[in-house]
Scaffold this active site. Structure first.
Site, PDB file in Angstrom:
ATOM      1  N   CYS A 117      -1.077   7.423 -26.205  1.00  0.00           N
ATOM      2  CA  CYS A 117      -2.826   7.297 -26.447  1.00  0.00           C
ATOM      3  C   CYS A 117      -3.386   8.705 -26.417  1.00  0.00           C
ATOM      4  CB  CYS A 117      -3.449   6.370 -25.442  1.00  0.00           C
ATOM      5  SG  CYS A 117      -3.725   6.956 -24.007  1.00  0.00           S
ATOM      6  N   THR A 153       0.935  -3.091   8.615  1.00  0.00           N
ATOM      7  CA  THR A 153      -0.571  -2.698   7.984  1.00  0.00           C
ATOM      8  C   THR A 153      -1.726  -2.782   9.090  1.00  0.00           C
ATOM      9  OG1 THR A 153      -2.232  -2.786   6.309  1.00  0.00           O
ATOM     10  CG2 THR A 153      -0.932  -4.887   6.676  1.00  0.00           C
ATOM     11  N   HIS A 159      -1.496   1.529  -4.243  1.00  0.00           N
ATOM     12  CA  HIS A 159      -1.514   2.872  -4.145  1.00  0.00           C
ATOM     13  C   HIS A 159      -0.748   3.553  -5.346  1.00  0.00           C
ATOM     14  CE1 HIS A 159      -3.804   2.123  -0.120  1.00  0.00           C
ATOM     15  NE2 HIS A 159      -4.544   1.935  -1.190  1.00  0.00           N
ATOM     16  N   CYS A 206      -0.467   7.214 -17.138  1.00  0.00           N
ATOM     17  CA  CYS A 206      -1.551   7.693 -18.084  1.00  0.00           C
ATOM     18  C   CYS A 206      -2.762   7.068 -17.549  1.00  0.00           C
ATOM     19  CB  CYS A 206      -1.247   7.364 -19.357  1.00  0.00           C
ATOM     20  SG  CYS A 206      -2.707   7.140 -20.425  1.00  0.00           S
ATOM     21  N   GLN A 258       0.957  -1.126  -0.052  1.00  0.00           N
ATOM     22  CA  GLN A 258      -0.141  -0.158   0.039  1.00  0.00           C
ATOM     23  C   GLN A 258       0.851   1.346  -0.110  1.00  0.00           C
ATOM     24  OE1 GLN A 258      -1.870  -2.120   3.512  1.00  0.00           O
ATOM     25  NE2 GLN A 258      -3.640  -0.656   3.069  1.00  0.00           N
ATOM     26  N   ASN A 285       3.277  -6.916  13.059  1.00  0.00           N
ATOM     27  CA  ASN A 285       3.031  -5.401  13.510  1.00  0.00           C
ATOM     28  C   ASN A 285       3.304  -5.096  14.710  1.00  0.00           C
ATOM     29  OD1 ASN A 285       1.868  -2.918  12.303  1.00  0.00           O
ATOM     30  ND2 ASN A 285      -0.212  -3.633  12.958  1.00  0.00           N
TER      31      ASN A 285
HETATM   32 ZN   LIG Z   1      -2.085   6.516 -22.310  1.00  0.00          ZN
END
Ligand SMILES: [Zn+2]
Length: 267
Positions: free
Chosen positions: A164, A202, A132, A140, A114, A227
């Protein structure tokens, strides 16, 4: 270190047995592992958002509404700038290195993180899904092509994808932004495949990452938690190793190596 090993003797033994017996272990890491590398968390005492205020919950919608404005403003936002500096300076800690070593030993098949700080890659982890995103990258939003920040030549504001023509933004997933489909699909496939999941640092409070250990457990996988604090997962886990991951994971690697040696010695 030996003191901790003695204190967690039973847990280390249990966890290393599960990891050696497992055919397909995957890892899931969160902010806890990066805090030990000096990266401030978002929430809690000293957190970026605690000090600078939470970013707008509709950050992605704001970006879509005014991508030019976002690109013009982004380098001037204090909280983000501080985080970028901290991340650029940060080095992987023994916890990150241990996970990379477990991958090299073919114990850990895949790692879901994460964290957006690139420290797993810096430590040498290769099979990695950054759910994330990664702060050192751009993406993109149309075709999910990613570039290292330094490699992408920014032409115009907002920059456009050379593949693109789609909008380009930081790879870091914003509030209100869907998890990129390619990463989410990868995480789901890996979770379905695993027979053991090692969660590190986490609290398992943020979805969708929080759902992976539960899904794995429902499918019969073993769960191991490393943890500092009790998490919402702890009660589901087969083994809980309470303490800093930078100390515990190297001990775990040590125990696994001993077990593997015994195994190869006895055959
Ligand atoms: Zn693209």
């Amino acid at each position: 270190m030996t003191e901790l090993r003695e204190k967690l003797k039973v847990e280390l033994d249990g966890a290393s047995n599960l990891l050696v017996a497992s055919k397909y272990t995957i890892g899931l890491t969160g902010a806890g592992i990066s805090v030990e590398s000096g990266i401030p968390p978002f929430r809690g005492p000293g957190g970026i958002w605690t000090r600078y205020g939470e970013p707008p919950m509709d950050g992605y919608q704001r970006f879509l509404a005014d991508p030019k404005g976002w690109w013009e403003k982004r380098t001037r936002t204090a909280g983000i700038s501080e985080l970028i500096v901290k991340i650029m300076e940060a080095k992987p800690n023994p916890g990150h290195h241990s996970l990379a070593e477990l991958e090299e030993m073919n114990i850990l098949k895949h790692l879901i993180t994460q964290n957006i700080d690139d420290l797993h890659r810096k430590a040498g982890s290769k099979n990695l899904a950054e759910i994330h995103g990664n702060m050192t990258k751009l993406r993109c939003i149309s075709c999910n092509t990613r570039w290292d920040r330094d490699e992408f030549e920014i032409k115009g504001t907002p920059p456009r994808c050379p593949e693109c023509g789609g909008l380009v933004k930081s790879d870091t997933v914003m509030f209100g932004e869907p998890i990129p489909r390619d990463v989410l699909a990868k995480c789901q496939i890996e979770t379905t495949k695993c027979d053991c999941m090692l969660t590190v640092g986490t609290t398992a409070a943020i979805y969708p990452a929080a759902s992976f250990p539960m899904l794995a457990k429902r499918r019969g996988a073993a769960l191991i938690e490393v943890n500092l604090y009790e998490s919402e997962l702890s009660h589901l886990c087969d083994v809980v190793l309470r303490g800093p991951s930078g100390k515990i994971l190297p001990l775990l690697v040590e125990c696994i190596k001993e077990k593997l040696q015994e195994k190869s010695g006895s055959t």
